[in-house]
Design an enzyme around this catalytic site. Sequence first.
Site, mmCIF file in Angstrom:
data_model
loop_
_atom_site.group_PDB
_atom_site.id
_atom_site.type_symbol
_atom_site.label_atom_id
_atom_site.label_comp_id
_atom_site.label_asym_id
_atom_site.label_seq_id
_atom_site.Cartn_x
_atom_site.Cartn_y
_atom_site.Cartn_z
ATOM 1 N N ASP A 1 0.795 4.229 -2.837
ATOM 2 C CA ASP A 1 0.342 5.575 -2.479
ATOM 3 C C ASP A 1 1.411 6.619 -2.783
ATOM 4 O O ASP A 1 1.091 7.724 -3.210
ATOM 5 C CB ASP A 1 -0.067 5.612 -1.000
ATOM 6 C CG ASP A 1 -1.258 4.693 -0.714
ATOM 7 O OD1 ASP A 1 -1.923 4.265 -1.680
ATOM 8 O OD2 ASP A 1 -1.508 4.382 0.470
ATOM 9 N N ASP B 1 -17.415 11.296 -17.926
ATOM 10 C CA ASP B 1 -18.394 10.329 -17.435
ATOM 11 C C ASP B 1 -18.024 8.905 -17.886
ATOM 12 O O ASP B 1 -17.543 8.714 -19.001
ATOM 13 C CB ASP B 1 -19.773 10.721 -17.987
ATOM 14 C CG ASP B 1 -20.894 9.919 -17.361
ATOM 15 O OD1 ASP B 1 -20.699 9.384 -16.247
ATOM 16 O OD2 ASP B 1 -21.967 9.824 -17.988
ATOM 17 N N GLY C 1 -24.121 9.992 -16.476
ATOM 18 C CA GLY C 1 -24.270 10.816 -15.279
ATOM 19 C C GLY C 1 -23.726 10.094 -14.064
ATOM 20 O O GLY C 1 -23.086 9.033 -14.174
ATOM 21 N N GLU D 1 0.822 -1.213 0.000
ATOM 22 C CA GLU D 1 0.000 0.000 0.000
ATOM 23 C C GLU D 1 0.859 1.268 0.000
ATOM 24 O O GLU D 1 0.597 2.212 -0.750
ATOM 25 C CB GLU D 1 -0.942 -0.011 1.217
ATOM 26 C CG GLU D 1 -1.927 1.123 1.244
ATOM 27 C CD GLU D 1 -2.917 1.060 0.089
ATOM 28 O OE1 GLU D 1 -3.729 0.125 0.058
ATOM 29 O OE2 GLU D 1 -2.866 1.941 -0.788
ATOM 30 N N SER E 1 -7.320 1.715 -4.027
ATOM 31 C CA SER E 1 -6.068 2.211 -3.445
ATOM 32 C C SER E 1 -5.216 2.937 -4.465
ATOM 33 O O SER E 1 -4.456 3.830 -4.122
ATOM 34 C CB SER E 1 -5.211 1.037 -2.963
ATOM 35 O OG SER E 1 -5.635 0.598 -1.742
ATOM 36 N N ASP F 1 -23.138 7.758 -10.959
ATOM 37 C CA ASP F 1 -23.576 6.431 -10.525
ATOM 38 C C ASP F 1 -22.702 5.998 -9.349
ATOM 39 O O ASP F 1 -21.595 6.503 -9.172
ATOM 40 C CB ASP F 1 -23.489 5.426 -11.692
ATOM 41 C CG ASP F 1 -22.109 5.372 -12.308
ATOM 42 O OD1 ASP F 1 -21.177 4.912 -11.620
ATOM 43 O OD2 ASP F 1 -21.948 5.815 -13.467
#
Length: 559
Positions: free
Chosen positions: A286, A518, A538, A282, A476, A540
């Site tokens: 990151d 979108d 749009g 992780e 992540s 969701d």
Amino acid sequence: MGLLHALPLVLFAQCVLSSTTLVHESISHAPSGFKASGSPSPTQEIKLFIALVQSNITGLAKVVDAVSTPSSLSYGKYLTAAEVAEYVKPPPASVSTVTDWVTPNVASVKPFSPAGDILQVSLTVAQAEGLFNTKFGTYTRSADGQSVIRALNYSLPSSVQQHILHVHPIIAFTPPPQRTSKNTVYKRRPTSDRRQLAPCEDIVRPVCIQEFYGLPNKTISGSLTNTLGVQGYNSPDLGEYANNDDLATFLDEFRPDIAGNTFSVTLLNGAQNLQDNSGGLEGQIDIQYTVGIAGDVPTTYLLDGSNTDAATSYMDTINWLLTQEEPPTVFTTSYGNLETDLTPTAATSVCNGYMQLAAIGISMIFASGDGGAANNDQDDCTSFVPTFPPTCPYVTSVGGTFFQPPTAFSSSSGGFSNLFPVPSWQAADTAAYLASIGDEHSGFYNPTGRGFPDVASEWEVFIVNAGGVTSIGGTSCASPIFASFIALVNDRLIAAGKPTLGFLNPLLYSTGRGGLDDVNVGQSSGCGSISGWPAINGWDPVTGLGTPDFPGMLEALGI
Ligand SMILES: *[C@@H]1O[C@H](CO)[C@@H](O)[C@H](O)[C@H]1NC(C)=O
Ligand SMILES: *[C@@H]1O[C@H](CO)[C@@H](O)[C@H](O)[C@H]1NC(C)=O
Ligand SMILES: *[C@@H]1O[C@H](CO)[C@@H](O)[C@H](O)[C@H]1NC(C)=O
């Protein structure tokens, strides 16, 4: 704020035990996954946090709307942390009443938050049982064998109850923050095969992300204060850090134009910045997808060594950000919990902390989680469980997509909060989505809740870990990429003499839509034979409003 919507299990009972003591919060039993395993020693020291009533949190919510809404005259006029403290500091009578009540019965009492609205008390189990008229037990978590000292209810004298929001973590069985909600790191076929593919055909490299989102290679403002903050957790459970050598190798391989760029590290609560390859994946994701995407934006890694419940961990970061002279303008977190992991009162306190960060102009970005719509691995489920912090209205949460064509990542978590009602800036979008799906999933979610995620970006990427290139995926990866996009937009705003973006959602759901593409292909997973949410035109609850469009965002912002 009226943030509390539904209170599963937790009752704000007003039932009178004696003439002077009122049960303040209770649960009927410990959550599944915990076993009662005896009684703690009465002399055992514990730490509790007392959240006091705040003087004007509804006023602060209005100020946040004003400074974050593009059409407002106050847009971009963020408060200082000292100004924010005026809104959240408790009335003096609350401080003195509560302090006078606890002082004879505790080893120490001191402010935990900078405004003093949360007090930290150290006391023995026996003292806590006396103060809160309860009985503590030891409970063991079957998943990892860790024990916590908790009670199923607590009471407050009627004379102090009106000054206290809640006491934490007496009835909260919240685990620490998890690597996204499902603790998943995806790995597919062997990396070597996949690197033979054209660079942007499958798992993507930074150059593909730059190309698809139109991101510039470098900053232009020369600002040293437009920093990008990155959350890391270095508890014994999570053991993460970001490896400097791996970042250097990553940049050499994938971003030679910024090779040699680094990041700064801040250690909290005894965290250890080990550089011995014992860290997990992780931290590498990151840092490599912030430093490696955000060009020359100065990046700082906040590594927290505590192993407390998630609500306390999130508050630690909030307090840190509120006390920095030059806090990061954007802050990304790829850790989260199920909303049901937190008590409603603690989730509300944390969310009000994010409201304070919104007021000072920080964009808080969170991975939406990797558990799909349900966050439930069973073959069957009766409800979809949302993730927190993503359901807090004052953060921006990021779901996952992959190229090409841009398609929803099926494990992208999203849905509707059971605690936080839909905010006005989002109501038209969630209503349009719910109208389009009709009765589908009815009863599995709260149709009046805040919808998440807000946006999405690429979920599967290459990283360097322990010297080798590997492919990896999850929201992540999406959160740091989206945060880098915002940091680069802020750089252009600074160069144009304008304020940075701060709390993003009122912008994104209005004039900022032009800065997002979108995504209307794909859907999230549900559980067993129950499907998740489809991505549509749009907003969701899989891909939010869509993926970054840097040139579109500059145009939307008029720069
Ligand atoms: C609370 O804050 C709002 C917004 O700044 C302000 O208009 C209002 O007067 C404040 N209320 C109190 C009681 O201070
Ligand atoms: C509080 O919890 C104890 C068990 O620890 C239980 O015996 C008692 O009935 C509970 N009281 C309330 C009001 O929930
Ligand atoms: C970014 O850097 C790469 C490699 O150095 C170069 O090919 C590309 O043209 C640059 N892009 C821009 C927008 O300057």
